[in-house]
Design an enzyme around this catalytic site. Structure first.
Site, short mmCIF file in Angstrom:
data_model
loop_
_atom_site.label_atom_id
_atom_site.label_comp_id
_atom_site.label_asym_id
_atom_site.label_seq_id
_atom_site.Cartn_x
_atom_site.Cartn_y
_atom_site.Cartn_z
N ARG A 65 0.72 -1.34 0.05
CA ARG A 65 0.13 -0.18 0.01
C ARG A 65 0.79 1.35 0.08
NH1 ARG A 65 -3.21 1.52 3.03
NH2 ARG A 65 -4.63 2.09 1.79
N CYS A 90 14.49 -5.43 -3.13
CA CYS A 90 15.43 -4.96 -4.05
C CYS A 90 14.69 -3.71 -4.92
CB CYS A 90 16.01 -5.91 -4.95
SG CYS A 90 17.43 -5.48 -5.85
N1 LIG Z 1 -7.00 -2.06 -2.16
C1 LIG Z 1 -7.13 -0.93 -1.80
C2 LIG Z 1 -8.61 -0.48 -1.68
C3 LIG Z 1 -9.58 -0.88 -2.96
C4 LIG Z 1 -10.09 -2.30 -2.92
C5 LIG Z 1 -11.52 -2.77 -3.09
N2 LIG Z 1 -11.99 -1.98 -4.44
C6 LIG Z 1 -6.36 -0.37 -0.69
O1 LIG Z 1 -5.39 -0.92 -0.10
O2 LIG Z 1 -6.66 1.02 -0.33
#
Ligand SMILES: N[C@@H](CCCC[NH3+])C(=O)O
Ligand SMILES: Cc1ncc(COP(=O)(O)O)c(C=O)c1O
Length: 467
Positions: free
Chosen positions: A363, A394
């Site tokens: 993220r 890496c």
């Molecule tokens: N994966 C995304 C959110 C969107 C996922 C679902 N539509 C996040 O980590 O924030």
């Protein structure tokens, strides 16, 4: 100004002030309760305790890195949504994090479940989750995935294209199945979140546009299909959203669409789903709404729109994922190296490398997401120093926490915990650099239950069928 370094020494007194939103803490051992799960605190020996167990004890058993999920916290948040939204159906969004045990808890807490792939569906069904309480999402569901859902008898399929509607009709015709369907629409809302996780503006892949008439076309097509019962309209505006303004616009536009459909066909659709996306606190700078606040806002908006269109309030549903599982979980890593670097300003930042990284939490790299962190195995009297917690991959962008103050005596072997790591971390994990993915272990009243075991190198090598 530059500094001379003795290897590894940290000039705590010249540490950078950090970004504006990040205050230098008066006490680097203090935990901001809004970021940590309900049962987490710093114990008398200085180590963090969660679910009635010191993280040092948990790690001795699980190994490092690990995701520790506070079961009581997860259940409490699920229950808070159910209570605040009484009379509405609350679908837990399994994409945030789903295992068989999680599906079982979700059923026990009397929530519904949103799945968005054949894998999530299978997990839920294996857990014995009642199919009629499952909603099936996806902008490109395969025929196999649709068949699995239809055969199991899922409560609703949220359709996202005319191709999919055709596919459902053919499957139903062939097997004698019948589909209960919602049409996912794009209400044209610019949600205030990262562009990759906003899903209600026109120029993106999800949903049928209300503006260009495609939504009405799909609804009419489903309405006249003998294999399909159209139950309503679905809108999901994006994720990690704090401002209810976007939901207000979505409710206004979807209910207007339902009124237009009623006027055109004489049929009043019973269901409206406003999706998920409710934001959580990743850092002390975030202040999310409570389920009670969200509920009273959304109820007010929906009641207003129903009155405006002389229609009853539809049977409502929402799909929170992150807001239930996100805050329940901390990721715990072991520090491997500590390296001070000089910044142009003359200040200093300490790079703390841990035994995980972008393979278990993409993220920060993907959305520039901010997190926080704390020293987890002990308290420290050393002064706070600005740190960046980085992984072992890496890749220069392999950052877990961009900016956080940690004690200046942080050293190899220490444990660092990252709160609010339950949603879209392990769920989006990869095997980059042939890295086995960490386990997820639930902690409750001093005992551990493995939800996902640690992946091993043998698991990965088993996929490599070459000579
Ligand atoms: N994966 C995304 C959110 C969107 C996922 C679902 N539509 C996040 O980590 O924030
Ligand atoms: C259709 C749908 N519903 C629900 C969710 C859950 O979102 P969140 O985890 O932000 O609540 C998502 C993910 O963004 C989604 O795409």
């Amino acid at each position: 100004m530059t500094h001379m370094h003795v290897a590894g020494a940290i000039h705590a007194d010249v540490s950078s002030p950090g970004p504006q939103w990040l205050e230098r803490p008066a006490d680097v051992n203090a935990l901001d309760a809004s970021l940590w799960s309900d049962t987490t605190f710093r114990g008398s020996d200085g180590a963090l305790v969660t679910g009635g167990m010191p993280v040092t004890t948990a790690l001795a058993e699980t190994g490092s890195p690990v995701y520790l999920l506070d079961e009581a916290d997860f259940r409490r948040r699920a229950r808070d949504f159910r209570t605040a939204f009484a009379g509405w159906d609350v679908y837990y969004a399994g994409k945030a994090f789903l295992t068989r045990t999680i599906a079982r808890w979700v059923a026990e807490e009397e929530l519904f479940l949103d799945v968005c792939s054949g894998g999530e569906l299978r997990t839920a069904l294996l857990a014995g989750f009642p199919a009629e309480r499952i909603g099936m999402h996806g902008n490109n569901k395969s025929s196999d995935e649709l068949a699995a859902g239809l055969q199991a008898g899922v409560g609703r399929i949220i359709v996202d294209s005319l191709d999919e509607i055709g596919r459902i009709e053919r499957l139903c015709e062939l097997h004698g199945w019948h589909a209960r369907v919602m049409v996912r629409v794009t209400p044209g809302v610019e949600a205030h979140t990262h562009e990759y996780i906003a899903t209600a503006h026109e120029d993106q892949k999800f949903g049928f546009s209300i503006t260009n008439g495609q939504a009405m076309v799909a609804m009419v097509r489903c309405h006249y299909s003998p294999q399909i019962t159209l139950i309503g309209v679905h809108s999901h505006i994006g994720s990690q959203i704090f401002d209810t303004g976007g939901f207000e616009v979505a409710a206004r536009r979807t209910m207007k669409l339902m009124a237009q459909f009623r006027d055109a066909t004489g049929e009043l659709l019973p269901d409206l789903d406003l999706g998920g996306g409710f934001g959580i606190a990743y850092t002390s700078d975030d202040s999310p709404s409570t389920p009670d606040e969200l509920s009273s806002n959304l109820r007010e908006i929906v009641a207003l729109e129903a009155r405006a269109h002389s229609m009853p309030v539809p049977r409502m549903s929402i799909e929170p994922g992150r807001a239930i599982v996100g805050p329940s979980t901390m990721a715990v890593y072991t520090v491997g190296t500590v390296k001070p670097v000089d910044l142009e300003s003359g200040a200093q930042r300490v790079y703390v490398s841990v035994d995980g990284g972008m393979s278990d939490n993409i993220r920060p790299a993907l959305y520039a997401a901010e997190y926080s962190a704390a020293l987890a195995n002990r308290a420290s009297h050393a002064s706070p120093v600005l740190c960046r917690v980085v992984g072992k991959h890496c890749e220069g962008g392999d950052i877990l926490v961009h900016d956080v103050f940690l004690p200046s005596d942080i050293r190899p072997g220490d444990l660092v915990a990252v709160p609010a790591s339950g949603a879209y971390s392990r769920a989006m994990a990869s095997n980059y650099n042939h890295t086995p993915r960490p386990p997820v272990v639930a902690v409750r009243e001093g005992s551990l239950t493995t939800l996902l075991r640690r992946e091993t190198l043998d698991d990965l090598l088993a996929l490599d069928v070459g000579e």
